[in-house]
Design a protein around this motif. Structure first.
Motif: not given
Length: 249
Positions: A107-109, A143-147
């Motif tokens: 969700l946050m991503m 979230a940025i690390a995941f994206l």
């Protein structure tokens, strides 16, 4: 149009609507509520597949008891250029994030990617994202690390040496190619299992079928991504996109 908190009966209607596959806008219309109200309710209580009316109602009551009188005001829709309806843009951003979540993104991503995607610049700092989404800097960083790992954002330093997160015309292509490469790796690993389990055995035959299927899908994704790459460029017009549609005979 009714205001105030959702009642338990309304939450049960939301759950029934989700079970029937209704869109948020349709559920909202039936309850005479704004679509954004339904979207936020579902997003913060398990998403479209995990929403439970009784759990959502209890969670809301707990949040209300914990909330201090000085709690921050509800997030306000920022002013919009080009004469856009600010509240409609905010509502779409939330719906877009839920759609990404339904496709498998956390969700946050999804919220961060939606926020970046609908900004005209396609570029925001961590502080700007935290302010727009009213979440902590730590949530933005995660979230940025995941994206970034999925090839869906890139990082740049601006003239003030601030790190900016960017989505551009190539992001979805790059993300697709990341998926293609990871699937190809899975194919290779799956085929290693065929030798381990012994060719001709039921388990090995099953793995070989999986490998062939994934290999076929991966190659098709790579070809389609290359053929459709120009569609993502903002200079491409409707005719350009139409020309890239496969011939179905």
């Amino acid at each position: 149009m009714p205001g105030g908190r959702l009642t338990q009966q309304e939450r049960q209607q939301i759950a029934l609507g989700l079970a029937d596959g209704l869109a948020y806008a349709e559920i909202a219309r039936r309850l005479d509520r704004p679509t954004s109200t339904i979207t936020r309710e579902v997003m913060r209580n398990g998403g479209p597949t995990g929403y439970r009316a009784d759990l959502a109602h209890r969670a809301t009551e707990r949040r209300a008891h914990r909330r201090k009188p000085s709690a921050p005001r509800e997030r306000q829709a920022p002013e919009q250029p080009y004469g856009r309806d600010a509240e409609a843009v905010r509502e779409f951003e939330e719906v877009y994030a839920v759609a990404m979540m339904a496709s498998g993104m956390p969700l946050m991503m999804g919220r961060v990617l939606a926020c970046l995607t609908i900004s005209d610049s396609g570029s925001l700092t961590a502080q700007e994202l935290a302010q727009r989404l009213q979440v902590s800097p730590a949530s933005i960083s995660k979230a940025i690390a995941f994206l970034d790992s999925q090839g869906m954002v890139r990082r740049e330093r601006d003239e003030r040496r601030r790190e900016r997160y960017i989505v551009d015309d190539e992001i979805w292509y790059q993300a697709m190619m990341v998926s293609v490469r990871s699937t190809a790796q899975l194919v290779e690993t799956t085929r290693q299992g065929v030798d381990v389990l012994g060719a001709g055995t039921p388990a090995a035959a099953r793995l070989e079928g999986v490998a062939r299927f994934l290999d076929f899908v991966s190659e098709g994704m790579a070809r389609a991504a290359e053929q459709a790459r120009d569609v993502l460029r903002t200079s491409s017009g409707p005719q350009d996109a139409a020309d890239l549609k496969p011939d179905r005979g």
